[in-house]
Design a protein around this motif. Structure first.
Motif, PDB file in Angstrom:
ATOM      1  N   ALA A 115     -11.490   5.980  10.737  1.00 38.64           N
ATOM      2  CA  ALA A 115     -11.842   5.361  12.012  1.00 38.64           C
ATOM      3  C   ALA A 115     -12.107   3.867  11.840  1.00 38.64           C
ATOM      4  O   ALA A 115     -11.809   3.063  12.726  1.00 38.64           O
ATOM      5  N   ARG A 116     -12.641   3.494  10.691  1.00 37.77           N
ATOM      6  CA  ARG A 116     -13.009   2.095  10.449  1.00 37.77           C
ATOM      7  C   ARG A 116     -11.808   1.261   9.990  1.00 37.77           C
ATOM      8  O   ARG A 116     -11.648   0.116  10.415  1.00 37.77           O
ATOM      9  N   TYR A 117     -10.971   1.840   9.118  1.00 36.83           N
ATOM     10  CA  TYR A 117      -9.921   1.044   8.478  1.00 36.83           C
ATOM     11  C   TYR A 117      -8.503   1.477   8.815  1.00 36.83           C
ATOM     12  O   TYR A 117      -7.552   0.723   8.570  1.00 36.83           O
ATOM     13  N   GLY A 118      -8.341   2.681   9.317  1.00 33.53           N
ATOM     14  CA  GLY A 118      -7.004   3.263   9.436  1.00 33.53           C
ATOM     15  C   GLY A 118      -6.028   2.466  10.268  1.00 33.53           C
ATOM     16  O   GLY A 118      -4.864   2.291   9.882  1.00 33.53           O
ATOM     17  N   ALA A 119      -6.464   1.960  11.421  1.00 32.84           N
ATOM     18  CA  ALA A 119      -5.546   1.238  12.303  1.00 32.84           C
ATOM     19  C   ALA A 119      -5.057  -0.050  11.651  1.00 32.84           C
ATOM     20  O   ALA A 119      -3.860  -0.365  11.692  1.00 32.84           O
ATOM     21  N   ALA A 120      -5.960  -0.794  11.021  1.00 28.73           N
ATOM     22  CA  ALA A 120      -5.567  -2.047  10.369  1.00 28.73           C
ATOM     23  C   ALA A 120      -4.650  -1.771   9.183  1.00 28.73           C
ATOM     24  O   ALA A 120      -3.684  -2.516   8.941  1.00 28.73           O
ATOM     25  N   THR A 121      -4.931  -0.697   8.436  1.00 27.88           N
ATOM     26  CA  THR A 121      -4.083  -0.334   7.307  1.00 27.88           C
ATOM     27  C   THR A 121      -2.680   0.013   7.780  1.00 27.88           C
ATOM     28  O   THR A 121      -1.680  -0.386   7.164  1.00 27.88           O
ATOM     29  N   ALA A 122      -2.593   0.760   8.886  1.00 29.68           N
ATOM     30  CA  ALA A 122      -1.290   1.142   9.420  1.00 29.68           C
ATOM     31  C   ALA A 122      -0.498  -0.085   9.869  1.00 29.68           C
ATOM     32  O   ALA A 122       0.717  -0.175   9.635  1.00 29.68           O
ATOM     33  N   GLU A 123      -1.158  -1.043  10.508  1.00 29.38           N
ATOM     34  CA  GLU A 123      -0.477  -2.269  10.927  1.00 29.38           C
ATOM     35  C   GLU A 123       0.016  -3.061   9.725  1.00 29.38           C
ATOM     36  O   GLU A 123       1.130  -3.593   9.727  1.00 29.38           O
ATOM     37  N   ALA A 124      -0.812  -3.140   8.682  1.00 28.42           N
ATOM     38  CA  ALA A 124      -0.386  -3.827   7.464  1.00 28.42           C
ATOM     39  C   ALA A 124       0.785  -3.097   6.822  1.00 28.42           C
ATOM     40  O   ALA A 124       1.718  -3.726   6.290  1.00 28.42           O
ATOM     41  N   GLY A 125       0.766  -1.766   6.871  1.00 25.40           N
ATOM     42  CA  GLY A 125       1.868  -0.980   6.329  1.00 25.40           C
ATOM     43  C   GLY A 125       3.178  -1.266   7.047  1.00 25.40           C
ATOM     44  O   GLY A 125       4.236  -1.373   6.417  1.00 25.40           O
ATOM     45  N   LYS A 126       3.113  -1.392   8.356  1.00 23.91           N
ATOM     46  CA  LYS A 126       4.322  -1.719   9.124  1.00 23.91           C
ATOM     47  C   LYS A 126       4.918  -3.046   8.641  1.00 23.91           C
ATOM     48  O   LYS A 126       6.129  -3.169   8.452  1.00 23.91           O
ATOM     49  N   LYS A 127       4.057  -4.046   8.447  1.00 21.76           N
ATOM     50  CA  LYS A 127       4.534  -5.354   7.995  1.00 21.76           C
ATOM     51  C   LYS A 127       5.129  -5.264   6.595  1.00 21.76           C
ATOM     52  O   LYS A 127       6.164  -5.872   6.299  1.00 21.76           O
ATOM     53  N   LEU A 128       4.456  -4.497   5.727  1.00 24.58           N
ATOM     54  CA  LEU A 128       4.943  -4.329   4.361  1.00 24.58           C
ATOM     55  C   LEU A 128       6.344  -3.733   4.366  1.00 24.58           C
ATOM     56  O   LEU A 128       7.263  -4.272   3.724  1.00 24.58           O
ATOM     57  N   PHE A 129       6.516  -2.605   5.062  1.00 26.39           N
ATOM     58  CA  PHE A 129       7.805  -1.919   5.044  1.00 26.39           C
ATOM     59  C   PHE A 129       8.891  -2.746   5.729  1.00 26.39           C
ATOM     60  O   PHE A 129      10.031  -2.786   5.262  1.00 26.39           O
ATOM     61  N   ARG A 130       8.543  -3.416   6.813  1.00 30.55           N
ATOM     62  CA  ARG A 130       9.519  -4.251   7.500  1.00 30.55           C
ATOM     63  C   ARG A 130      10.005  -5.370   6.578  1.00 30.55           C
ATOM     64  O   ARG A 130      11.209  -5.644   6.494  1.00 30.55           O
ATOM     65  N   ALA A 131       9.083  -5.993   5.868  1.00 31.24           N
ATOM     66  CA  ALA A 131       9.460  -7.078   4.948  1.00 31.24           C
ATOM     67  C   ALA A 131      10.307  -6.547   3.797  1.00 31.24           C
ATOM     68  O   ALA A 131      11.272  -7.201   3.369  1.00 31.24           O
ATOM     69  N   TRP A 132       9.967  -5.359   3.286  1.00 32.43           N
ATOM     70  CA  TRP A 132      10.754  -4.819   2.181  1.00 32.43           C
ATOM     71  C   TRP A 132      12.168  -4.458   2.632  1.00 32.43           C
ATOM     72  O   TRP A 132      13.147  -4.735   1.926  1.00 32.43           O
ATOM     73  N   PHE A 133      12.313  -3.855   3.814  1.00 35.90           N
ATOM     74  CA  PHE A 133      13.642  -3.544   4.333  1.00 35.90           C
ATOM     75  C   PHE A 133      14.486  -4.814   4.443  1.00 35.90           C
ATOM     76  O   PHE A 133      15.662  -4.821   4.089  1.00 35.90           O
ATOM     77  N   GLU A 134      13.880  -5.878   4.946  1.00 32.57           N
ATOM     78  CA  GLU A 134      14.610  -7.131   5.118  1.00 32.57           C
ATOM     79  C   GLU A 134      15.123  -7.661   3.786  1.00 32.57           C
ATOM     80  O   GLU A 134      16.255  -8.147   3.691  1.00 32.57           O
ATOM     81  N   GLY A 135      14.313  -7.528   2.738  1.00 31.30           N
ATOM     82  CA  GLY A 135      14.750  -7.988   1.424  1.00 31.30           C
ATOM     83  C   GLY A 135      15.775  -7.087   0.781  1.00 31.30           C
ATOM     84  O   GLY A 135      16.739  -7.535   0.157  1.00 31.30           O
ATOM     85  N   ALA A 136      15.578  -5.766   0.947  1.00 30.93           N
ATOM     86  CA  ALA A 136      16.474  -4.801   0.307  1.00 30.93           C
ATOM     87  C   ALA A 136      17.860  -4.799   0.929  1.00 30.93           C
ATOM     88  O   ALA A 136      18.851  -4.469   0.269  1.00 30.93           O
ATOM     89  N   PHE A 137      17.931  -5.158   2.201  1.00 28.73           N
ATOM     90  CA  PHE A 137      19.220  -5.118   2.915  1.00 28.73           C
ATOM     91  C   PHE A 137      19.649  -6.496   3.394  1.00 28.73           C
ATOM     92  O   PHE A 137      20.353  -6.636   4.370  1.00 28.73           O
TER      93      PHE A 137
END
Length: 233
Positions: free
Chosen positions: A210-232
């Protein structure tokens, strides 16, 4: 033009989470294989545009109890040798490490719950920069040595190798950046025995989510989006 993504899932409740929307946004057509249950997709592992290997509550070294791990590790190794885009999370990262010849074994302590990562200089220059100052969800007892030729991106006190990269085509994450807070209850139920043995109260994990989950999920989206951009790129 759509691209193909094969997802190797080892237990139903450890799913794609925030990755699902990121894959869709990236134009991927995703197929999920339930490893150990569905026919093993050896050819598809080599031919798909992206392979995602998710987590699970078994160890890569438990090959006598779970023989499918032998074929799965070999197939992942062949894909990595061909330098094809591959993303591994928790057990998935351990399978990648083992396929690359690195040791995977029980760590000094279980890490379960939301806690920070320490990024290396190479981690700060990578897609993991999205997690700087954020909490990550940890849920593992095993740990991997850094594979030969890989860059170490992050660590914690109990786990010296929390993430590694091979070029721009392979990323292994020991922690979980994909989990949405709404997914956590299924984890608490599915991992009830492990939590009990570890003396961890699921109520505390709910408070953390409840305290950290939403922010972690948003950071995860940015992480994966950036990795996809580099990998492809």
């Amino acid at each position: 033009m759509s691209r193909s993504c094969l997802v190797l899932r080892h237990v139903a409740f450890e799913g794609l989470g925030v990755l699902a929307a990121q894959l869709h946004a990236g134009g991927f057509v995703t197929r999920i294989c339930e490893v150990g249950v569905d026919p093993f997709p050896g050819e598809e592992i080599q031919s798909c545009d992206l392979l995602v290997v998710l987590g699970g509550p078994i160890g890569v070294y438990e090959t006598e109890a779970y023989p499918f791990l032998i074929e799965e590790t070999a197939a992942i190794g062949a894909r990595l040798a061909a330098q094809k885009p591959t993303l591994g999370i928790c057990l998935g990262a351990q399978l990648m490490a083992a396929a690359l010849g690195a040791r995977v074994a029980p760590g000094p302590a279980k890490e379960i719950g939301y806690a920070p990562l320490t990024l290396t200089d190479e981690g700060r220059a990578s897609p993991l920069a999205a997690l700087e100052g954020e909490m990550a969800l940890h849920w593992h007892g095993d740990a991997f040595d850094l594979p030969a030729g890989a860059k170490r991106l992050a660590f914690t006190a109990f786990c010296p190798n929390q993430a590694f990269a091979l070029g721009s085509h392979a990323l292994g994450l020991q922690f979980h950046a994909e989990v949405e807070p709404s997914m956590l209850e299924a984890w608490l139920i599915g991992h009830a025995v492990e939590l009990g043995k570890a003396g961890i109260d699921p109520r505390e994990l709910r408070v953390q989510a409840a305290r950290y989950g939403a922010a972690t999920a948003e950071a995860g989206k940015k992480l994966f989006r950036a990795w996809f951009e580099g990998a492809f790129a």
